[in-house]
Every structure is written in structure tokens, then in C-alpha cells.
Design an enzyme around this catalytic site. Structure first.
Site, PDB file in Angstrom:
ATOM      1  N   TYR A  53       0.824  -1.212   0.000  1.00  0.00           N
ATOM      2  CA  TYR A  53       0.000   0.000   0.000  1.00  0.00           C
ATOM      3  C   TYR A  53       0.856   1.259   0.000  1.00  0.00           C
ATOM      4  O   TYR A  53       1.972   1.234   0.536  1.00  0.00           O
ATOM      5  CB  TYR A  53      -0.910   0.026   1.231  1.00  0.00           C
ATOM      6  N   LEU A 237     -18.030  -2.523   0.869  1.00  0.00           N
ATOM      7  CA  LEU A 237     -18.885  -1.582   0.128  1.00  0.00           C
ATOM      8  C   LEU A 237     -18.656  -1.704  -1.377  1.00  0.00           C
ATOM      9  O   LEU A 237     -19.074  -0.837  -2.144  1.00  0.00           O
ATOM     10  CB  LEU A 237     -18.618  -0.148   0.591  1.00  0.00           C
ATOM     11  N   GLY A 240     -17.102   1.122  -3.258  1.00  0.00           N
ATOM     12  CA  GLY A 240     -17.964   2.302  -3.352  1.00  0.00           C
ATOM     13  C   GLY A 240     -19.229   2.101  -4.145  1.00  0.00           C
ATOM     14  O   GLY A 240     -20.130   2.958  -4.097  1.00  0.00           O
TER      15      GLY A 240
END
Length: 346
Positions: A53, A237, A240
Site C-alpha cells: 500500500y 462496500l 464504493g
């Protein structure tokens, strides 16, 4: 917030986890530190990161930057004891150490790199980002072909890595071990091999799981229950999509879709159709769709700590407002009906 144990490790965490993959790209240092502070203020003390990351995009020159940002927060605040910290050794991505991957000869060196960037002397949950033999995650399930795998080579690799991680655990550098993007066969083999060589037993597996991605519901769920492995679900999610912000062709500025056009293969007509049905369901029951999608995770019949990310502090505040929501049986039944009508939308 509900507390659960990570596998049989004795480590207790909230059933939500703060994801950090945007720290250092979409989220600047100040915003990243503010997110950790806000999460802790709301009782969310579980933080997940990784060697590779930040993302969006992954670049060789930024690999490790997210861990450094978290390490700076730890150094600045002195609050290492206040958080449960999970990180990962990168797989064989060319962006991470030139595609070196990990193995018995390198895993302790890689771990020391994680520790140095995080400015800590121990990691609560140390994960391997990808199985080195390959994975069907990230839409590779549509063409997955394991026929070239060498079973004995895989088992020998697992044994060598676990022996080294056992040394790290005895030295106090890691508390628990987990995998990411792993299969049911892979998880059970990691567990069996750990018993044979005396290495750390798998406590967690970090796989994608959301209303739109439910591959975990069958063999992986059975493995999790019987072997006592906790799912650290990523993309709850659906990058998004389940917020509804991408419906009707919308692409908000600085959103993930604006940086990664097809959301890693998740942008499909059927995905938008399914999202529309979930948005309607949330509206009909007076629920926020973000809160509904996150609360659904704690309704499952196997243990989950759901990893969510937020680009901004306002997004994080909005998500946290639903941290104690429980769904009614009526809503969960409707969710299952939608899933049956529109399964595997990407």
C-alpha cells in the site's frame, strides 16, 4: 461495537476494521492520522495495512508508504498499545520488491521491513497478501486453472514459511498469522502444515466479501466455522458501488472510479442493476445503504471483521454513525432474494 476473537489467537477486535490502502495517495498524511484518531474515539481500534500500500495506483516508488504513515502516527502518539495492527507481506507483484514474492529464505527479512516502516517491534496479525501458487480472487475465478500447481512444492513452501514465522512468533515479532486471497483448500493446508511443523496456526483470512461478492458463502464459510478462522472481509462496500455514488453514469471527482475506471473488473451492467435493488431496499426500510451493507456483514453465520476504507474524514464519520446497527430478519431475507435474482454480478 461488537468484539470477536481472531481465530483461536486470543486477540479480541471489533467486528469492523479500519482499512488504510488510500493512506499516501488519495488520503494525505494529516487526513490519515485524523482517521486513526477518529476510529479510536469511536472504539474502533483494529487497523489493517500492507507492504504494497497505497493503491490507486500501486507504484513501485510508493510501496511501503502507508506503513510509514502509520508508523509516524505511532511514533508521534506513543499509542501502540491502543491498537490491534494487521499488515501483510506482499505477493509476487512486480511493483513489490521486483516481484520477489516471499518464501522461507526471505520472509523474516520482509517482516523486518514491515516492522521498520511501522516503527514497532511487533505486529498483531501478520498476513501473506497472496498465496504464491496463485489465486482465483479479483475476478480470476472466471478463468481460474489450478492444473499447473505442484502439491508437494506448495506444501514444502508452506512448511518453510511457517517454520520461519514460528521463529518470529517466539521472538515476539508477531502474535498471529493470517492469509489473504486464499481458497478453502489453501486455508486447510496452512492449518495442517502448521500443526506438523509447529508454526503459527492460521487465525484469519482476508478475502473480498460484500453484497455483490459472495464467493465466501460456501466452502470458505464451512472452513471458517470448522477450523475457527475469522474472515477479514475487504471491499464490504464493493469499492464504493454500494454507496450508490456511481449510479446512472456518475463518476465523482477524485473517486476510485475516476482513478481506476472499471473498479478492478467490478463495473458491469449487472452490478449497477444489483446496486439499484439494494438502494431501493434500503430506502424502503429507512436505512442508509452504507450502513445496511456494513451491518449485513455482522448478520452472517461465520465470524467477520469487515475492513472498510474511507478517503476523507467526512466519509469515515458517516460510516461510523452506523457502527452498532443490526438488520432485521425481514431485511436480510430481502437481501438474499436480491442475491438469488442477481448472483455474481461481476
Amino acid at each position: 461495537m461488537k468484539q470477536i476473537e481472531l481465530g483461536q489467537s486470543g486477540i479480541m477486535v471489533p467486528d469492523w476494521c479500519l482499512g488504510t490502502m488510500t493512506f499516501g495517495t488519495q488520503t494525505d498524511v494529516a487526513g490519515s492520522h485524523a482517521q486513526i484518531d477518529m476510529a479510536l474515539d469511536h472504539g474502533l481500534n483494529f487497523v489493517d495495512t500492507a507492504e504494497m500500500y497505497p493503491v490507486n495506483p500501486v507504484r513501485a516508488e510508493t510501496v511501503g508508504r502507508t506503513e510509514e504513515i502509520i508508523g509516524d502516527w505511532l511514533e508521534k502518539t506513543g499509542r501502540r498499545g491502543d491498537i490491534i495492527l494487521a499488515t501483510k507481506a506482499g505477493g509476487d507483484s512486480q511493483m513489490v520488491r521486483g516481484g520477489e514474492g516471499y518464501g522461507p529464505e526471505s520472509i523474516l527479512r520482509i517482516l523486518d521491513g514491515n516492522l521498520n516502516r511501522l516503527k514497532t517491534d511487533y505486529i498483531d496479525v501478520y498476513q501473506l497478501h497472496w498465496p504464491m501458487r496463485g489465486s482465483y480472487m479479483f475476478r480470476q475465478n472466471w478463468t481460474y486453472d489450478p492444473s499447473g500447481q505442484d502439491r508437494q512444492k506448495t506444501l514444502d513452501h508452506m512448511a518453510g514459511v511457517l517454520e520461519k514465522l514460528g521463529q518470529a512468533q517466539k521472538a515476539g515479532k508477531i502474535r498471529a498469522f493470517g492469509m489473504s486471497n486464499e481458497s478453502a483448500w489453501g486455508c486447510t493446508r496452512w492449518i495442517d502444515v502448521a500443526e506438523q511443523v509447529g508454526g503459527p496456526r492460521m487465525a484469519t483470512v482476508q478475502n473480498e466479501y460484500s453484497l455483490l461478492c459472495r464467493m465466501y458463502d460456501a466452502d470458505m464459510a464451512e472452513m471458517a466455522v470448522n477450523e475457527k478462522v475469522t474472515l477479514l472481509s475487504f471491499s464490504p462496500l464493493a469499492t464504493g458501488l454500494l454507496t450508490g455514488k456511481y449510479q446512472d453514469g456518475a463518476v465523482p471527482e477524485d473517486s476510485r472510479m475516476s482513478l481506476n475506471g472499471n473498479l478492478g473488473g467490478r463495473k458491469t451492467p449487472r452490478a449497477f442493476e444489483a446496486v439499484g435493488r439494494y438502494l431501493d431496499l434500503a430506502r424502503d426500510h429507512g436505512l442508509d445503504p452504507v450502513h445496511m451493507a456494513m451491518a449485513w456483514q455482522r448478520s452472517r453465520p461465520f465470524p467477520i471483521s469487515a475492513i472498510f476504507g474511507a478517503t476523507t474524514i467526512d466519509q469515515l464519520a458517516h460510516i461510523l454513525r452506523g457502527k452498532d446497527m443490526e438488520l432485521s430478519p425481514e431485511v436480510t431475507k430481502e437481501i438474499d432474494r436480491i442475491n438469488k435474482a442477481i448472483p455474481m454480478p461481476y
